[in-house]
Design a protein around this motif. Sequence first.
Motif, PDB file in Angstrom:
ATOM      1  N   LEU A 211     -50.796  80.468 176.677  1.00  0.00           N
ATOM      2  CA  LEU A 211     -51.501  81.102 177.793  1.00  0.00           C
ATOM      3  C   LEU A 211     -52.276  80.087 178.624  1.00  0.00           C
ATOM      4  CD1 LEU A 211     -52.869  84.377 176.155  1.00  0.00           C
ATOM      5  CD2 LEU A 211     -50.963  84.169 177.765  1.00  0.00           C
ATOM      6  N   LYS A 212     -52.828  79.074 177.973  1.00  0.00           N
ATOM      7  CA  LYS A 212     -53.623  78.065 178.682  1.00  0.00           C
ATOM      8  C   LYS A 212     -52.811  77.305 179.715  1.00  0.00           C
ATOM      9  CE  LYS A 212     -52.950  74.743 174.889  1.00  0.00           C
ATOM     10  NZ  LYS A 212     -52.228  75.698 174.016  1.00  0.00           N
ATOM     11  N   GLU A 213     -51.489  77.342 179.613  1.00  0.00           N
ATOM     12  CA  GLU A 213     -50.626  76.650 180.575  1.00  0.00           C
ATOM     13  C   GLU A 213     -50.507  77.408 181.897  1.00  0.00           C
ATOM     14  OE1 GLU A 213     -46.796  75.726 178.846  1.00  0.00           O
ATOM     15  OE2 GLU A 213     -47.686  75.527 176.850  1.00  0.00           O
ATOM     16  N   ILE A 214     -50.875  78.677 181.898  1.00  0.00           N
ATOM     17  CA  ILE A 214     -50.750  79.491 183.117  1.00  0.00           C
ATOM     18  C   ILE A 214     -52.018  79.309 183.937  1.00  0.00           C
ATOM     19  CG2 ILE A 214     -50.414  81.808 184.046  1.00  0.00           C
ATOM     20  CD1 ILE A 214     -48.963  82.536 181.445  1.00  0.00           C
ATOM     21  N   LYS A 215     -51.936  78.497 184.965  1.00  0.00           N
ATOM     22  CA  LYS A 215     -53.113  78.121 185.755  1.00  0.00           C
ATOM     23  C   LYS A 215     -53.355  79.025 186.957  1.00  0.00           C
ATOM     24  CE  LYS A 215     -53.470  74.410 183.128  1.00  0.00           C
ATOM     25  NZ  LYS A 215     -54.511  74.290 182.092  1.00  0.00           N
ATOM     26  N   VAL A 216     -52.358  79.823 187.355  1.00  0.00           N
ATOM     27  CA  VAL A 216     -52.522  80.660 188.543  1.00  0.00           C
ATOM     28  C   VAL A 216     -53.462  81.817 188.223  1.00  0.00           C
ATOM     29  CG1 VAL A 216     -50.274  80.050 189.496  1.00  0.00           C
ATOM     30  CG2 VAL A 216     -50.473  82.049 187.988  1.00  0.00           C
ATOM     31  N   PRO A 217     -54.115  82.400 189.228  1.00  0.00           N
ATOM     32  CA  PRO A 217     -54.987  83.547 188.988  1.00  0.00           C
ATOM     33  C   PRO A 217     -54.224  84.698 188.332  1.00  0.00           C
ATOM     34  CG  PRO A 217     -55.314  82.687 191.197  1.00  0.00           C
ATOM     35  CD  PRO A 217     -54.109  81.987 190.651  1.00  0.00           C
ATOM     36  N   ALA A 218     -54.894  85.374 187.402  1.00  0.00           N
ATOM     37  CA  ALA A 218     -54.259  86.454 186.658  1.00  0.00           C
ATOM     38  C   ALA A 218     -55.186  87.661 186.587  1.00  0.00           C
ATOM     39  CB  ALA A 218     -53.895  85.991 185.246  1.00  0.00           C
ATOM     40  N   PHE A 219     -54.679  88.800 187.006  1.00  0.00           N
ATOM     41  CA  PHE A 219     -55.396  90.076 186.883  1.00  0.00           C
ATOM     42  C   PHE A 219     -54.828  90.805 185.670  1.00  0.00           C
ATOM     43  CE2 PHE A 219     -55.780  94.632 187.507  1.00  0.00           C
ATOM     44  CZ  PHE A 219     -57.067  94.797 187.981  1.00  0.00           C
TER      45      PHE A 219
ATOM     46  N   GLY B 197     -57.430  83.928 176.832  1.00  0.00           N
ATOM     47  CA  GLY B 197     -56.474  82.843 176.793  1.00  0.00           C
ATOM     48  C   GLY B 197     -56.041  82.309 178.135  1.00  0.00           C
ATOM     49  N   LEU B 198     -56.096  83.145 179.168  1.00  0.00           N
ATOM     50  CA  LEU B 198     -55.671  82.722 180.498  1.00  0.00           C
ATOM     51  C   LEU B 198     -56.834  82.017 181.202  1.00  0.00           C
ATOM     52  CD1 LEU B 198     -53.779  85.989 181.464  1.00  0.00           C
ATOM     53  CD2 LEU B 198     -52.707  83.740 181.220  1.00  0.00           C
ATOM     54  N   PRO B 199     -56.615  80.811 181.716  1.00  0.00           N
ATOM     55  CA  PRO B 199     -57.720  80.027 182.288  1.00  0.00           C
ATOM     56  C   PRO B 199     -58.432  80.695 183.460  1.00  0.00           C
ATOM     57  CG  PRO B 199     -55.826  78.622 181.868  1.00  0.00           C
ATOM     58  CD  PRO B 199     -55.366  80.032 181.652  1.00  0.00           C
ATOM     59  N   THR B 200     -57.690  81.382 184.320  1.00  0.00           N
ATOM     60  CA  THR B 200     -58.284  82.010 185.506  1.00  0.00           C
ATOM     61  C   THR B 200     -57.886  83.474 185.524  1.00  0.00           C
ATOM     62  OG1 THR B 200     -58.021  79.914 186.681  1.00  0.00           O
ATOM     63  CG2 THR B 200     -58.559  81.853 188.005  1.00  0.00           C
ATOM     64  N   SER B 201     -58.687  84.321 184.888  1.00  0.00           N
ATOM     65  CA  SER B 201     -58.285  85.712 184.737  1.00  0.00           C
ATOM     66  C   SER B 201     -59.448  86.665 184.930  1.00  0.00           C
ATOM     67  CB  SER B 201     -57.662  85.936 183.353  1.00  0.00           C
ATOM     68  OG  SER B 201     -58.606  85.672 182.338  1.00  0.00           O
ATOM     69  N   LYS B 202     -59.083  87.897 185.234  1.00  0.00           N
ATOM     70  CA  LYS B 202     -60.064  88.971 185.384  1.00  0.00           C
ATOM     71  C   LYS B 202     -59.533  90.191 184.638  1.00  0.00           C
ATOM     72  CE  LYS B 202     -62.168  92.101 188.806  1.00  0.00           C
ATOM     73  NZ  LYS B 202     -63.557  91.950 188.340  1.00  0.00           N
ATOM     74  N   LEU B 203     -60.315  90.730 183.718  1.00  0.00           N
ATOM     75  CA  LEU B 203     -59.933  91.907 182.946  1.00  0.00           C
ATOM     76  C   LEU B 203     -60.656  93.132 183.482  1.00  0.00           C
ATOM     77  CD1 LEU B 203     -58.641  93.298 180.414  1.00  0.00           C
ATOM     78  CD2 LEU B 203     -60.733  92.667 179.173  1.00  0.00           C
ATOM     79  N   VAL B 204     -59.899  94.209 183.692  1.00  0.00           N
ATOM     80  CA  VAL B 204     -60.482  95.498 184.065  1.00  0.00           C
ATOM     81  C   VAL B 204     -59.984  96.541 183.073  1.00  0.00           C
ATOM     82  CG1 VAL B 204     -60.707  97.283 185.820  1.00  0.00           C
ATOM     83  CG2 VAL B 204     -60.573  94.877 186.504  1.00  0.00           C
ATOM     84  N   ILE B 205     -60.929  97.257 182.455  1.00  0.00           N
ATOM     85  CA  ILE B 205     -60.593  98.332 181.523  1.00  0.00           C
ATOM     86  C   ILE B 205     -60.731  99.663 182.260  1.00  0.00           C
ATOM     87  CG2 ILE B 205     -61.195  99.469 179.356  1.00  0.00           C
ATOM     88  CD1 ILE B 205     -62.376  96.753 178.452  1.00  0.00           C
ATOM     89  N   TYR B 206     -59.681 100.471 182.202  1.00  0.00           N
ATOM     90  CA  TYR B 206     -59.660 101.759 182.902  1.00  0.00           C
ATOM     91  C   TYR B 206     -60.003 102.859 181.901  1.00  0.00           C
ATOM     92  CZ  TYR B 206     -57.964  99.106 186.759  1.00  0.00           C
ATOM     93  OH  TYR B 206     -57.879  98.182 187.780  1.00  0.00           O
ATOM     94  N   GLU B 207     -61.197 103.436 182.080  1.00  0.00           N
ATOM     95  CA  GLU B 207     -61.795 104.294 181.063  1.00  0.00           C
ATOM     96  C   GLU B 207     -61.154 105.667 180.947  1.00  0.00           C
ATOM     97  OE1 GLU B 207     -63.850 103.236 178.932  1.00  0.00           O
ATOM     98  OE2 GLU B 207     -64.423 101.313 179.831  1.00  0.00           O
ATOM     99  N   ARG B 208     -60.328 106.060 181.923  1.00  0.00           N
ATOM    100  CA  ARG B 208     -59.688 107.376 181.873  1.00  0.00           C
ATOM    101  C   ARG B 208     -58.171 107.274 181.847  1.00  0.00           C
ATOM    102  NH1 ARG B 208     -63.181 111.248 186.052  1.00  0.00           N
ATOM    103  NH2 ARG B 208     -65.088 111.307 184.788  1.00  0.00           N
ATOM    104  N   SER B 209     -57.655 106.185 181.316  1.00  0.00           N
ATOM    105  CA  SER B 209     -56.210 105.967 181.356  1.00  0.00           C
ATOM    106  C   SER B 209     -55.636 105.669 179.983  1.00  0.00           C
ATOM    107  CB  SER B 209     -55.878 104.792 182.286  1.00  0.00           C
ATOM    108  OG  SER B 209     -56.201 105.085 183.615  1.00  0.00           O
ATOM    109  N   GLY B 210     -54.333 105.970 179.872  1.00  0.00           N
ATOM    110  CA  GLY B 210     -53.549 105.550 178.729  1.00  0.00           C
ATOM    111  C   GLY B 210     -52.796 104.281 179.094  1.00  0.00           C
TER     112      GLY B 210
END
Length: 301
Positions: free
Chosen positions: A227-235, A256-269
């Motif tokens: 994962l550390k090899e993936i340098k592009v932005p990751a959502f 693991g991703l160097p440039t990432s943003k995590l969003v958790i969706y509280e009403r989704s499967g």
Amino acid sequence: MASDLQDVRMSDGCNIKAKILGHGPDKPLLLTVHGAPGLSTHRETEAWCGPFADIFRVLVFDLRGCGESDKQRPYTHARWIQDVDELRQWAKADKFVMIGGSNGGFLTLDYALAYQQHLYGIIVSDTAAQQGHWGLMNMLKTALTNNRIKPDPDQVLRMFSGRCIDQMDLLTGFGSIAALYESPPEVKEHAEVDVGSVLSGATVPFYEAANAAMGDCLSRYDVRDRLKEIKVPAFVGVGRYDWVTPVSCGEELEAGLPTSKLVIYERSGHFPGLEEKTKFQKDVREFVKTMDVPGLKWVKA
């Protein structure tokens, strides 16, 4: 009814069915990859990625072995991501943004590791850096013990081990667990889009591709150390009630991703792009603003 998909001939002679939504000479490309080889089709990604056609040329397609595309082997991650790169060339895009959910996310991460030079960034939803034997067994355990469904244990075991005997075996096996892909009933009433209706319209069974994906590809899939090899932005998006690739999988990707943003969706499967469509659209658009993508000055807030 005539298909609106076009034939795109791959280098090995396989015809892939594809189309582009939101044509425009100055628009960058958003290439989408659907999940569940042998079950899902472009109709799944069109449902949750199609709205981005106001700012992108959105390419949707059926993976080889899926939907209307040729049933030509091999059904491997390496060949599927090579097809993606040939579709990029067909769309005349040197660089693009790639988006995939579930198994489409696995392929998105694999593509980023092999062809990163062609990416502005990646967007993955409800996916993971590994699945392997343990992940598949956890899915099987959930399917067999969840009181929301009553599947045939032998049939579900065949599906998760890549041993479906024919199309009907695959289709009925999936149908028996399909409710788990949605949020639970007490949450589902708030969903913006009914996941079941989308999946029923996007399901075209082909058991040989499904068997290859579940029985061979996923048992080998593990990119955690790369994962550390993936340098592009990751959502990274994940539904709170996702049973296939739970929140812990999204957290592992973010770590693991160097440039990432995590969003958790509280009403989704497993499909926040449908169940929380408005929030998902807003979050992705805001994230795209952080990428250096030519032609996206008109991105909506």
